[in-house]
Design a protein around this motif. Structure first.
Motif, PDB file in Angstrom:
ATOM      1  N   GLN A  71       0.833  -1.212   0.000  1.00 22.35           N
ATOM      2  CA  GLN A  71       0.000   0.000   0.000  1.00 22.35           C
ATOM      3  C   GLN A  71       0.862   1.254   0.000  1.00 22.35           C
ATOM      4  O   GLN A  71       0.577   2.214  -0.726  1.00 22.35           O
ATOM      5  N   ASP A  72       1.925   1.251   0.805  1.00 18.83           N
ATOM      6  CA  ASP A  72       2.776   2.432   0.931  1.00 18.83           C
ATOM      7  C   ASP A  72       3.730   2.615  -0.247  1.00 18.83           C
ATOM      8  O   ASP A  72       4.283   3.700  -0.437  1.00 18.83           O
ATOM      9  N   ASN A  73       3.942   1.549  -1.018  1.00 23.39           N
ATOM     10  CA  ASN A  73       4.930   1.612  -2.110  1.00 23.39           C
ATOM     11  C   ASN A  73       4.341   1.177  -3.452  1.00 23.39           C
ATOM     12  O   ASN A  73       5.069   0.729  -4.336  1.00 23.39           O
ATOM     13  N   ARG A  74       3.026   1.325  -3.592  1.00 27.94           N
ATOM     14  CA  ARG A  74       2.344   0.825  -4.791  1.00 27.94           C
ATOM     15  C   ARG A  74       2.886   1.444  -6.074  1.00 27.94           C
ATOM     16  O   ARG A  74       3.058   0.766  -7.086  1.00 27.94           O
ATOM     17  N   GLU A  75       3.165   2.740  -6.041  1.00 28.10           N
ATOM     18  CA  GLU A  75       3.650   3.411  -7.248  1.00 28.10           C
ATOM     19  C   GLU A  75       5.016   2.881  -7.666  1.00 28.10           C
ATOM     20  O   GLU A  75       5.315   2.770  -8.849  1.00 28.10           O
ATOM     21  N   ALA A  76       5.855   2.554  -6.685  1.00 28.05           N
ATOM     22  CA  ALA A  76       7.191   2.051  -6.991  1.00 28.05           C
ATOM     23  C   ALA A  76       7.142   0.594  -7.437  1.00 28.05           C
ATOM     24  O   ALA A  76       7.871   0.181  -8.336  1.00 28.05           O
ATOM     25  N   ILE A  77       6.246  -0.199  -6.819  1.00 34.46           N
ATOM     26  CA  ILE A  77       6.167  -1.632  -7.114  1.00 34.46           C
ATOM     27  C   ILE A  77       5.390  -1.897  -8.392  1.00 34.46           C
ATOM     28  O   ILE A  77       5.772  -2.741  -9.209  1.00 34.46           O
ATOM     29  N   GLY A  78       4.281  -1.170  -8.592  1.00 36.70           N
ATOM     30  CA  GLY A  78       3.446  -1.413  -9.764  1.00 36.70           C
ATOM     31  C   GLY A  78       2.210  -2.225  -9.418  1.00 36.70           C
ATOM     32  O   GLY A  78       1.877  -2.416  -8.248  1.00 36.70           O
ATOM     33  N   GLY A  79       1.566  -2.763 -10.441  1.00 39.66           N
ATOM     34  CA  GLY A  79       0.294  -3.452 -10.254  1.00 39.66           C
ATOM     35  C   GLY A  79       0.394  -4.846  -9.685  1.00 39.66           C
ATOM     36  O   GLY A  79      -0.601  -5.397  -9.226  1.00 39.66           O
ATOM     37  N   ASN A  80       1.580  -5.454  -9.698  1.00 43.43           N
ATOM     38  CA  ASN A  80       1.740  -6.821  -9.203  1.00 43.43           C
ATOM     39  C   ASN A  80       2.704  -6.838  -8.024  1.00 43.43           C
ATOM     40  O   ASN A  80       3.906  -6.622  -8.199  1.00 43.43           O
ATOM     41  N   PRO A  81       2.213  -7.104  -6.798  1.00 44.56           N
ATOM     42  CA  PRO A  81       3.087  -7.083  -5.614  1.00 44.56           C
ATOM     43  C   PRO A  81       4.147  -8.178  -5.616  1.00 44.56           C
ATOM     44  O   PRO A  81       5.086  -8.136  -4.826  1.00 44.56           O
ATOM     45  N   SER A  82       4.016  -9.158  -6.496  1.00 50.59           N
ATOM     46  CA  SER A  82       4.998 -10.242  -6.564  1.00 50.59           C
ATOM     47  C   SER A  82       6.223  -9.852  -7.383  1.00 50.59           C
ATOM     48  O   SER A  82       7.255 -10.516  -7.313  1.00 50.59           O
ATOM     49  N   THR A 112       7.752   8.365  -2.364  1.00 48.34           N
ATOM     50  CA  THR A 112       7.845   7.250  -3.304  1.00 48.34           C
ATOM     51  C   THR A 112       8.117   7.766  -4.702  1.00 48.34           C
ATOM     52  O   THR A 112       8.935   7.217  -5.429  1.00 48.34           O
ATOM     53  N   LYS A 113       7.409   8.859  -5.073  1.00 46.68           N
ATOM     54  CA  LYS A 113       7.625   9.430  -6.394  1.00 46.68           C
ATOM     55  C   LYS A 113       9.058   9.892  -6.560  1.00 46.68           C
ATOM     56  O   LYS A 113       9.683   9.704  -7.598  1.00 46.68           O
ATOM     57  N   SER A 114       9.579  10.518  -5.491  1.00 54.52           N
ATOM     58  CA  SER A 114      10.948  10.997  -5.520  1.00 54.52           C
ATOM     59  C   SER A 114      11.911   9.847  -5.705  1.00 54.52           C
ATOM     60  O   SER A 114      12.853   9.908  -6.487  1.00 54.52           O
ATOM     61  N   SER A 115      11.650   8.761  -4.934  1.00 53.17           N
ATOM     62  CA  SER A 115      12.507   7.582  -5.022  1.00 53.17           C
ATOM     63  C   SER A 115      12.405   6.963  -6.399  1.00 53.17           C
ATOM     64  O   SER A 115      13.404   6.585  -7.003  1.00 53.17           O
ATOM     65  N   THR A 116      11.170   6.880  -6.929  1.00 54.86           N
ATOM     66  CA  THR A 116      10.959   6.299  -8.246  1.00 54.86           C
ATOM     67  C   THR A 116      11.624   7.150  -9.314  1.00 54.86           C
ATOM     68  O   THR A 116      12.251   6.646 -10.238  1.00 54.86           O
ATOM     69  N   SER A 117      11.469   8.487  -9.159  1.00 60.48           N
ATOM     70  CA  SER A 117      12.068   9.406 -10.116  1.00 60.48           C
ATOM     71  C   SER A 117      13.571   9.269 -10.121  1.00 60.48           C
ATOM     72  O   SER A 117      14.210   9.258 -11.164  1.00 60.48           O
ATOM     73  N   SER A 118      14.147   9.154  -8.899  1.00 55.44           N
ATOM     74  CA  SER A 118      15.592   8.996  -8.767  1.00 55.44           C
ATOM     75  C   SER A 118      16.035   7.709  -9.425  1.00 55.44           C
ATOM     76  O   SER A 118      17.036   7.659 -10.127  1.00 55.44           O
ATOM     77  N   GLY A 119      15.247   6.633  -9.163  1.00 53.53           N
ATOM     78  CA  GLY A 119      15.589   5.336  -9.731  1.00 53.53           C
ATOM     79  C   GLY A 119      15.481   5.369 -11.245  1.00 53.53           C
ATOM     80  O   GLY A 119      16.315   4.807 -11.956  1.00 53.53           O
ATOM     81  N   THR A 120      14.433   6.063 -11.764  1.00 49.97           N
ATOM     82  CA  THR A 120      14.242   6.170 -13.200  1.00 49.97           C
ATOM     83  C   THR A 120      15.368   6.960 -13.833  1.00 49.97           C
ATOM     84  O   THR A 120      15.864   6.622 -14.903  1.00 49.97           O
ATOM     85  N   SER A 121      15.768   8.043 -13.151  1.00 53.91           N
ATOM     86  CA  SER A 121      16.852   8.869 -13.636  1.00 53.91           C
ATOM     87  C   SER A 121      18.137   8.061 -13.728  1.00 53.91           C
ATOM     88  O   SER A 121      18.878   8.128 -14.694  1.00 53.91           O
TER      89      SER A 121
END
Length: 306
Positions: free
Chosen positions: A103-114, A136-145
């Motif tokens: 729930q807290d990291n859904r944006e980073a994990i995506g649609g499949n928790p597995s 999470t967005k910041s972390s995802t953005s950093s990871g994407t970058s």
């Protein structure tokens, strides 16, 4: 005389009645006294009852404060090879279990928790608030970058390599590795495989060799998958799927769009293997058991194999 006698006899009766009245009066007077005694007794016992009741209330309050304090602690966890959400939740003692992490990291994990991959950053203990989403967005953005930077560098290296590599073509398809030779071929029979035969081809390459997408597509999964170890599955424009297994490192995540020749990971020996190599499959679905000849598939798209 008889008349007077009749008047005297009732007197004792009146006296008796007065005693009865007195007795009744005494009883009436006794009732308030008894009531008072009862009230006094109730007052005496009520204090200990309140004291006893206050103990669990205090304990409950302390427990709630402890839980709140625990929930308020936020830590960042970096996913390791072999991790999955329920395992992380248990090892890190996360209140709410794997569902809370998802729930807290859904944006980073995506649609499949597995589908989580090594290196993914997860926030543990953070409430699903706007601030948590921003983090999470910041972390995802950093990871994407970081991934984009790595992909850019990889693309440059790939372009340089392809200019001298005759196995790459202008059809939009290429080999998953450069310089690798095929060890075990497709449909080779053997009891070590659950299907009774080899469902792909093995490119013999040392650990750390760059693994590339054979064509443009969308990453369907990028995670640890039992006997396949670290695995990536990509869906291509023609509806077919390519699978890359036993990798030592994953460079992409589920839902990401990739181009032909883009680095998706590094070769390794994770899962059920006897040595480092790349297990490569072409499938008609994302799942095991839908394999087709990967060499024939690549050759049909103008790629020279072997």
């Amino acid at each position: 005389m008889p008349a007077k006698g009749k008047h005297r006899r009732p007197k004792p009766q009146r006296f008796t009645r007065s005693i009865a009245v007195a007795g009744t009066g005494g009883a009436a007077l006794a009732l308030p006294l008894m009531g008072a005694t009862g009230a006094h007794a109730a007052t005496t016992t009520s204090a200990p009852e309140k004291a006893v009741q206050s103990v669990p209330v205090a304990e409950k309050t302390a427990a709630e404060k402890s839980t709140a304090a625990k929930s308020a602690r936020v830590t960042t966890y970096s996913v390791k090879s072999g991790d999955y959400l329920s395992k992380i939740a248990e090892e890190q003692d996360v209140t709410g279990g794997w569902k809370k992490i998802y729930q807290d990291n859904r944006e980073a994990i995506g649609g499949n928790p597995s589908l989580i991959h090594p290196g993914l950053k997860l926030s543990l203990g953070e409430k699903a608030t706007t601030r948590g989403t921003d983090t999470t967005k910041s972390s995802t953005s950093s990871g994407t970058s970081s991934s984009s930077s790595s992909s850019s560098s990889s693309s440059k290296e790939s372009s340089a390599t392809q200019s001298a590599d005759t196995t790459s073509t202008s059809t939009g398809y290429g080999l998953p590795v450069t310089g690798g030779t095929i060890g075990t071929g497709y449909r080779v029979a053997g009891s070590m495989w659950s299907s009774g035969y080899h469902t792909g081809v093995d490119f013999v390459v040392p650990t750390g060799t760059t693994i590339k997408a054979v064509a443009a597509g969308t990453v369907v999964s990028a995670a640890y998958d039992g006997a396949y170890g670290n695995e990536v599955v990509i869906r291509h424009a023609d509806g077919e799927y390519s699978q890359y297994a036993h990798m030592s490192q994953l460079s992409v995540s589920a839902g990401q769009t990739v181009t032909e020749g883009q680095q998706i990971g590094l070769s390794g020996a994770t899962g059920n293997v006897t040595g480092p190599h790349l297990h490569f499959e072409i499938r008609t679905t994302p799942y095991y058991g839908s394999d087709v000849d990967p060499v024939a598939y690549l050759r049909s798209h103008g790629v020279t194999v072997g």
